[in-house]
Design a protein around this motif. Structure first.
Motif, PDB file in Angstrom:
ATOM      1  N   ARG A 361     -38.598  -8.542 -10.172  1.00 39.64           N
ATOM      2  CA  ARG A 361     -38.016  -8.168 -11.464  1.00 39.64           C
ATOM      3  C   ARG A 361     -36.876  -9.107 -11.820  1.00 39.64           C
ATOM      4  O   ARG A 361     -36.218  -9.682 -10.961  1.00 39.64           O
ATOM      5  CB  ARG A 361     -37.505  -6.729 -11.429  1.00 39.64           C
ATOM      6  N   PHE A 362     -36.622  -9.197 -13.101  1.00 37.25           N
ATOM      7  CA  PHE A 362     -35.585 -10.088 -13.611  1.00 37.25           C
ATOM      8  C   PHE A 362     -34.287  -9.305 -13.716  1.00 37.25           C
ATOM      9  O   PHE A 362     -33.969  -8.717 -14.735  1.00 37.25           O
ATOM     10  CB  PHE A 362     -36.021 -10.622 -14.983  1.00 37.25           C
ATOM     11  N   GLY A 363     -33.506  -9.282 -12.631  1.00 35.89           N
ATOM     12  CA  GLY A 363     -32.261  -8.526 -12.620  1.00 35.89           C
ATOM     13  C   GLY A 363     -32.488  -7.051 -12.369  1.00 35.89           C
ATOM     14  O   GLY A 363     -33.618  -6.572 -12.247  1.00 35.89           O
ATOM     15  N   HIS A 364     -31.393  -6.296 -12.301  1.00 35.34           N
ATOM     16  CA  HIS A 364     -31.467  -4.849 -12.072  1.00 35.34           C
ATOM     17  C   HIS A 364     -31.746  -4.114 -13.374  1.00 35.34           C
ATOM     18  O   HIS A 364     -31.438  -4.601 -14.457  1.00 35.34           O
ATOM     19  CB  HIS A 364     -30.151  -4.338 -11.481  1.00 35.34           C
ATOM     20  N   ASP A 365     -32.301  -2.946 -13.241  1.00 33.75           N
ATOM     21  CA  ASP A 365     -32.528  -2.059 -14.384  1.00 33.75           C
ATOM     22  C   ASP A 365     -31.502  -0.944 -14.288  1.00 33.75           C
ATOM     23  O   ASP A 365     -31.580  -0.090 -13.409  1.00 33.75           O
ATOM     24  CB  ASP A 365     -33.951  -1.498 -14.331  1.00 33.75           C
ATOM     25  N   SER A 366     -30.531  -0.940 -15.194  1.00 35.66           N
ATOM     26  CA  SER A 366     -29.448   0.045 -15.104  1.00 35.66           C
ATOM     27  C   SER A 366     -29.955   1.469 -15.296  1.00 35.66           C
ATOM     28  O   SER A 366     -29.410   2.412 -14.713  1.00 35.66           O
ATOM     29  CB  SER A 366     -28.353  -0.278 -16.131  1.00 35.66           C
ATOM     30  N   THR A 367     -31.012   1.640 -16.094  1.00 36.31           N
ATOM     31  CA  THR A 367     -31.587   2.975 -16.257  1.00 36.31           C
ATOM     32  C   THR A 367     -32.187   3.461 -14.944  1.00 36.31           C
ATOM     33  O   THR A 367     -31.993   4.608 -14.540  1.00 36.31           O
ATOM     34  CB  THR A 367     -32.679   2.956 -17.349  1.00 36.31           C
ATOM     35  N   GLU A 368     -32.909   2.587 -14.263  1.00 41.02           N
ATOM     36  CA  GLU A 368     -33.503   2.939 -12.970  1.00 41.02           C
ATOM     37  C   GLU A 368     -32.421   3.237 -11.935  1.00 41.02           C
ATOM     38  O   GLU A 368     -32.536   4.211 -11.168  1.00 41.02           O
ATOM     39  CB  GLU A 368     -34.383   1.784 -12.490  1.00 41.02           C
ATOM     40  N   ASP A 369     -31.369   2.456 -11.918  1.00 36.48           N
ATOM     41  CA  ASP A 369     -30.295   2.683 -10.942  1.00 36.48           C
ATOM     42  C   ASP A 369     -29.574   3.995 -11.225  1.00 36.48           C
ATOM     43  O   ASP A 369     -29.224   4.735 -10.291  1.00 36.48           O
ATOM     44  CB  ASP A 369     -29.298   1.513 -10.983  1.00 36.48           C
ATOM     45  N   ALA A 370     -29.349   4.300 -12.491  1.00 37.00           N
ATOM     46  CA  ALA A 370     -28.693   5.560 -12.853  1.00 37.00           C
ATOM     47  C   ALA A 370     -29.560   6.746 -12.454  1.00 37.00           C
ATOM     48  O   ALA A 370     -29.079   7.752 -11.916  1.00 37.00           O
ATOM     49  CB  ALA A 370     -28.396   5.597 -14.352  1.00 37.00           C
ATOM     50  N   ARG A 371     -30.844   6.640 -12.729  1.00 34.78           N
ATOM     51  CA  ARG A 371     -31.775   7.729 -12.387  1.00 34.78           C
ATOM     52  C   ARG A 371     -31.858   7.903 -10.872  1.00 34.78           C
ATOM     53  O   ARG A 371     -31.944   9.022 -10.358  1.00 34.78           O
ATOM     54  CB  ARG A 371     -33.150   7.425 -12.977  1.00 34.78           C
ATOM     55  N   THR A 372     -31.843   6.803 -10.133  1.00 34.93           N
ATOM     56  CA  THR A 372     -31.933   6.881  -8.678  1.00 34.93           C
ATOM     57  C   THR A 372     -30.706   7.553  -8.082  1.00 34.93           C
ATOM     58  O   THR A 372     -30.815   8.405  -7.184  1.00 34.93           O
ATOM     59  CB  THR A 372     -32.097   5.461  -8.091  1.00 34.93           C
ATOM     60  N   ALA A 373     -29.523   7.187  -8.569  1.00 32.14           N
ATOM     61  CA  ALA A 373     -28.300   7.830  -8.082  1.00 32.14           C
ATOM     62  C   ALA A 373     -28.335   9.327  -8.358  1.00 32.14           C
ATOM     63  O   ALA A 373     -27.943  10.148  -7.510  1.00 32.14           O
ATOM     64  CB  ALA A 373     -27.081   7.188  -8.748  1.00 32.14           C
ATOM     65  N   LEU A 374     -28.825   9.690  -9.519  1.00 30.37           N
ATOM     66  CA  LEU A 374     -28.940  11.104  -9.885  1.00 30.37           C
ATOM     67  C   LEU A 374     -29.905  11.826  -8.945  1.00 30.37           C
ATOM     68  O   LEU A 374     -29.628  12.932  -8.461  1.00 30.37           O
ATOM     69  CB  LEU A 374     -29.417  11.211 -11.331  1.00 30.37           C
ATOM     70  N   GLU A 375     -31.032  11.206  -8.645  1.00 27.71           N
ATOM     71  CA  GLU A 375     -32.003  11.804  -7.721  1.00 27.71           C
ATOM     72  C   GLU A 375     -31.419  11.967  -6.322  1.00 27.71           C
ATOM     73  O   GLU A 375     -31.719  12.959  -5.634  1.00 27.71           O
ATOM     74  CB  GLU A 375     -33.245  10.923  -7.635  1.00 27.71           C
ATOM     75  N   LEU A 376     -30.622  11.012  -5.886  1.00 22.52           N
ATOM     76  CA  LEU A 376     -30.017  11.114  -4.551  1.00 22.52           C
ATOM     77  C   LEU A 376     -29.092  12.320  -4.460  1.00 22.52           C
ATOM     78  O   LEU A 376     -29.049  13.015  -3.438  1.00 22.52           O
ATOM     79  CB  LEU A 376     -29.259   9.820  -4.235  1.00 22.52           C
ATOM     80  N   VAL A 377     -28.359  12.587  -5.521  1.00 27.06           N
ATOM     81  CA  VAL A 377     -27.495  13.767  -5.535  1.00 27.06           C
ATOM     82  C   VAL A 377     -28.340  15.039  -5.544  1.00 27.06           C
ATOM     83  O   VAL A 377     -28.060  16.001  -4.819  1.00 27.06           O
ATOM     84  CB  VAL A 377     -26.542  13.729  -6.746  1.00 27.06           C
ATOM     85  N   GLN A 378     -29.382  15.055  -6.369  1.00 30.41           N
ATOM     86  CA  GLN A 378     -30.255  16.228  -6.428  1.00 30.41           C
ATOM     87  C   GLN A 378     -30.921  16.494  -5.075  1.00 30.41           C
ATOM     88  O   GLN A 378     -31.072  17.643  -4.662  1.00 30.41           O
ATOM     89  CB  GLN A 378     -31.316  16.029  -7.517  1.00 30.41           C
ATOM     90  N   TYR A 379     -31.318  15.428  -4.391  1.00 38.33           N
ATOM     91  CA  TYR A 379     -31.922  15.574  -3.063  1.00 38.33           C
ATOM     92  C   TYR A 379     -30.906  16.162  -2.075  1.00 38.33           C
ATOM     93  O   TYR A 379     -31.223  17.052  -1.285  1.00 38.33           O
ATOM     94  CB  TYR A 379     -32.406  14.204  -2.579  1.00 38.33           C
ATOM     95  N   PHE A 380     -29.692  15.652  -2.134  1.00 41.49           N
ATOM     96  CA  PHE A 380     -28.628  16.127  -1.243  1.00 41.49           C
ATOM     97  C   PHE A 380     -28.381  17.621  -1.465  1.00 41.49           C
ATOM     98  O   PHE A 380     -28.240  18.393  -0.509  1.00 41.49           O
ATOM     99  CB  PHE A 380     -27.353  15.325  -1.501  1.00 41.49           C
ATOM    100  N   LEU A 381     -28.321  18.027  -2.733  1.00 40.80           N
ATOM    101  CA  LEU A 381     -28.065  19.430  -3.048  1.00 40.80           C
ATOM    102  C   LEU A 381     -29.252  20.315  -2.667  1.00 40.80           C
ATOM    103  O   LEU A 381     -29.078  21.460  -2.244  1.00 40.80           O
ATOM    104  CB  LEU A 381     -27.759  19.590  -4.532  1.00 40.80           C
ATOM    105  N   ARG A 382     -30.449  19.804  -2.806  1.00 35.51           N
ATOM    106  CA  ARG A 382     -31.642  20.611  -2.528  1.00 35.51           C
ATOM    107  C   ARG A 382     -31.858  20.811  -1.029  1.00 35.51           C
ATOM    108  O   ARG A 382     -32.180  21.908  -0.580  1.00 35.51           O
ATOM    109  CB  ARG A 382     -32.878  19.928  -3.131  1.00 35.51           C
ATOM    110  N   TYR A 383     -31.701  19.752  -0.248  1.00 32.96           N
ATOM    111  CA  TYR A 383     -32.053  19.821   1.174  1.00 32.96           C
ATOM    112  C   TYR A 383     -30.858  19.955   2.116  1.00 32.96           C
ATOM    113  O   TYR A 383     -31.016  20.354   3.260  1.00 32.96           O
ATOM    114  CB  TYR A 383     -32.885  18.593   1.555  1.00 32.96           C
ATOM    115  N   GLY A 384     -29.675  19.594   1.649  1.00 33.28           N
ATOM    116  CA  GLY A 384     -28.483  19.800   2.457  1.00 33.28           C
ATOM    117  C   GLY A 384     -28.170  18.666   3.421  1.00 33.28           C
ATOM    118  O   GLY A 384     -29.009  17.801   3.694  1.00 33.28           O
ATOM    119  N   PRO A 385     -26.944  18.669   3.979  1.00 29.63           N
ATOM    120  CA  PRO A 385     -26.485  17.591   4.872  1.00 29.63           C
ATOM    121  C   PRO A 385     -27.325  17.463   6.135  1.00 29.63           C
ATOM    122  O   PRO A 385     -27.506  16.359   6.653  1.00 29.63           O
ATOM    123  CB  PRO A 385     -25.048  17.998   5.204  1.00 29.63           C
TER     124      PRO A 385
END
Length: 772
Positions: A361-385
């Motif tokens: 890909r030609f550089g980063h996709d800020s939309t994809e990075d924002a969505r990924t960070a959001l998913e990581l938080v949702q995963y953390f909250l759903r499954y726990g430490p």
């Protein structure tokens, strides 16, 4: 093949071989061929659009086929086969998908209240029959299998890496995530950075002298564990003042991008940092948006209790020159030993099983990075430490070279045919919004990848839809209406068929006693296929009654012959006057304005060689999408009429003028009967003939008055048509909309459903109040 036994021809798509239908050689002339290729050779048109061409082969669409379209709308042709029954061009330019389900309604209901559903019939260009519903209509169209229903949420997410530390809790105590958060699941507020942590990691703070000129986000509400999360990511360039903003993306919890703006820096750019940002001089050249514009938009978008999520979010807020008090930073949430941080790309692969920031890909996709960070938080909250600690990120990062991105192994590269819409959404990190009433119990509401909101009434469903739909890329809005009694539905269906039969009948006369009856029959047959024809001799002078097979033929006969001289006598051509035909003129006018009939013309008098003749003269008929040549269901012979479907209103108008001119010697007019309805009527047993139109029992005056008093459904149809119109207009351009009336089942019989679909702003240029 046409559902009526006729043959449906369409111009071939680019790259496809022309197929030779039985007994019908089809070879497009060069002009036709060029016209077809032109349709897909217009890169300047950056809008998603639908073509109903394939619908002319099959007017009844199964639930699985609806599911095909929805999956293709989510993933596109690289992952999912194209729908077999319609064409969706430029799928990657779709903004959203919204499905409206009107539970309790069927195709007969729609046409019983056709005039009340003004918006639906005019706004949605493509209509199709649906089979009667199964036990769970929603699960059918979303493609949800019973084994896919979410049960144990502790089950690992598909695509995530297996735990690599089976040794028990003793080693886990040393894990920095367990040390900070403990073993139990935590709420959203526990994941927020404290003010002290924000100070340590140099986040912009309200009272800090270093950030005096920073704009606050106006978020001062009380944050709770149910507060909304928004993923944020920015791309920067290098100027004499340091890093300045060039792009900002904001994503909601459903995965929907609500803001993606390019920004012109205030200072001269020294380095575009293209290898990271993907931003070039050419991309930014036409941009006029300034930092202040973005700040104002963010202030308007974020609710008072919004929580911003990002990876190394301090840098993004500094680039935005904004202060926000509630943040979750994934580089600090997934805490690492000795103050080091995991990269977002690594966490995406190790935790979510997805590839981002791929090298091709030609550089980063800020939309994809924002969505990924959001998913990581949702995963953390759903499954726990505990689950994060079990993954043992420190061990995995040592072998991160083995986890390098491989485009050929993308989790969304291949999907089996039975993949559900929910799984498709999950593969692109998106979530489905399902709004319904408390009384509706669907397996769809049990899915972990679906945010279900149950409401107390249809009114509340509508209210929340206007608030929530903008934040989700895929939404199902489910309205439940009071079910019609089976007896009422059956009677309504029967009366609708009788009404169409009566509207397709004409009485003509008076004629002289010595009229040539054979010539008269030949004259009336020239307008279209006749089911029955007989002379009425009870009158002082003979009259002719004709029952046509299609509504267009009857209307053409009325328009052509009423008030004309036939064999020296001025005749009147009219429909039988019954309570079912009193509004015929109004209904005919509105049928002409139906979006599906716009661009369709009816022709009578065609012969077997018509198709070949049409193709030879195809240069005169630009925009021709489909030619329908029906066959008689009893004899199998080609009828002497056809329908032509054109791409635009103007194409159809021009073609009608040519085809009804002196050279072609055909009779025609604009189409009136939508294809799916014509198929349903023709495949249904005839409820009456012209000589027995009054076989249906009409209600008494007392019953009629009672029906008028109690027919609140008519008012409800009008009211809900208006409400759906308001919701539709609130959607962004590029939204694929489906309105589904599932149909009904009962011991008295099953009734077909109806689907209406379109892409908002797709064909506004074809909608006109003018008649052909």
């Amino acid at each position: 093949m046409d559902p009526n036994g006729g043959e449906a021809w369409q111009p071939p798509k680019k790259g496809e071989k022309r197929q030779r239908p039985s007994n019908q050689p089809v070879e497009a002339a060069p002009a036709m061929k060029a016209g077809c290729e032109l349709e897909e050779r217009q890169p300047e048109v950056k809008k998603a659009r639908l073509s109903s061409t394939l619908l002319y082969k099959n007017c009844e669409i199964t639930h699985d086929q609806v599911c095909e379209l929805l999956k293709y709308a989510v993933l596109g042709k690289s992952s999912i086969p194209k729908p077999s029954w319609c064409q969706l061009f430029h799928q990657n330019h779709l903004k959203k998908v919204v499905v409206f389900v009107l539970e309790g309604m069927s195709q007969p209901h729609f046409y019983r209240y056709y005039l009340e559903f003004e918006f639906l019939r005019k706004a949605f260009t493509h209509k199709f029959c649906l089979p009667p519903p199964s036990l769970d209509f929603l699960c059918d169209i979303i493609g949800l299998q019973k084994q896919q229903i979410a049960g144990d949420l502790s089950k690992p997410m598909e695509g995530s890496l297996s735990p690599t530390n089976p040794e028990g809790c003793s080693d886990l105590h040393r894990n920095p995530i367990i040390h900070k958060y403990g073993f139990n699941k935590v709420g959203l507020t526990r994941c927020l950075l404290t003010r002290q942590e924000m100070k340590i990691f140099n986040f912009p703070l309200q009272d800090s002298l270093d950030f005096e000129d920073f704009a606050p986000t106006q978020c001062d509400g009380s944050v709770t564990d149910s507060s909304p999360l928004f993923g944020l990511d920015c791309e920067m360039c290098l100027t004499a003042e340091g890093h300045e903003l060039t792009r900002v993306s904001l994503v909601t919890e459903g995965g929907c991008c609500v803001m993606d703006e390019l920004v012109k820096p205030a200072n001269k750019i020294e380095d575009y940092l293209t290898r990271f940002s993907g931003i070039t001089k050419e991309i930014l050249k036409p941009v006029t948006t300034k930092l202040k514009d973005v700040q104002r938009k963010l202030q308007a978008l974020l609710p008072p209790d919004a929580v911003l999520v990002g990876h190394s979010l301090d840098g993004d807020l500094k680039a935005l020159k904004m202060i926000h008090p509630y943040v979750i930073d994934t580089s600090l949430l997934y805490v690492r030993e000795r103050g080091r941080r995991f990269k977002l790309k690594f966490l995406a692969k190790a935790i979510l099983g997805k590839e981002i920031q791929c090298p091709y890909r030609f550089g980063h996709d800020s939309t994809e990075d924002a969505r990924t960070a959001l998913e990581l938080v949702q995963y953390f909250l759903r499954y726990g430490p505990r689950k994060i600690a079990d993954t043992d990120l420190e061990t995995l990062v040592i072998h991160q070279d083995l986890l390098a991105a491989d485009p050929g192994l993308s989790s969304s590269a291949h999907h089996p045919p039975n993949t559900s819409v929910l799984e498709c959404l999950d593969s692109v990190s998106q979530k489905l919004l399902f709004l319904t009433q408390e009384t509706h119990d669907s397996e769809l509401s049990s899915s972990s990848n679906c945010q279900t909101i149950k409401c107390l009434s249809n009114k509340e469903v509508l209210k929340l839809a206007r608030e929530k739909v903008p934040f989700f890329p895929f939404s199902v809005i489910h309205f439940s209406f009071e079910p019609f009694s089976p007896e009422h539905t059956e009677e309504m269906s029967k009366r609708m068929k009788v009404k169409w039969a009566e509207m397709s009948a004409v009485y003509a006369g008076p004629f002289s006693q010595k009229c040539n009856r054979r010539d008269l029959k030949r004259l009336f047959k020239s307008f279209g296929p006749v089911q029955s024809m007989a002379f009425v001799l009870e009158t002082y002078q003979p009259h002719l009654c004709v029952q046509y097979k299609v509504l267009e033929a009857a209307q053409l006969a009325i328009e052509t012959l009423d008030g004309t001289l036939v064999e020296g006598t001025c005749i009147k051509v009219q429909r039988p006057v019954t309570e079912l035909t009193l509004d015929s003129n109004t209904l005919v006018h509105e049928l002409e304005q139906d979006s599906e009939n716009r661009g369709t013309i009816y022709l009578a008098g065609v012969n077997k060689a018509f198709k070949e003749h049409l193709l030879q003269q195809s240069s005169h008929f630009s925009g021709l999408e489909a030619l329908i040549l029906p066959k008689d269901p009893q004899t199998g012979k080609q009828e002497k009429y056809c329908f032509l479907k054109f791409k635009t209103y103007s194409n159809a108008k021009k073609a009608l003028s040519i085809l009804t001119g002196t050279d072609w010697k055909l009779k025609g007019r604009p189409g009136l009967t939508p294809r799916h309805l014509q198929t349903w009527l023709r495949n249904s047993p005839q409820e009456s003939s012209l000589l027995g139109l009054h076989g249906v029992a009409y209600p008494s005056e007392q019953q009629a008055l009672q029906t008028l008093t109690l027919d609140h459904r008519k008012i409800a149809a009008w009211r809900w048509g208006r409400k759906i119109e308001k919701l539709y207009h609130s959607l962004c351009p590029g939204t694929l909309c489906l309105v589904l009336l599932p149909g009904t089942n009962s011991t008295n019989g099953s009734f077909s459903g109806l689907g209406l679909m379109g892409i908002k702003d797709e064909e506004e240029s074809t909608i006109s109040n003018m008649h052909l």
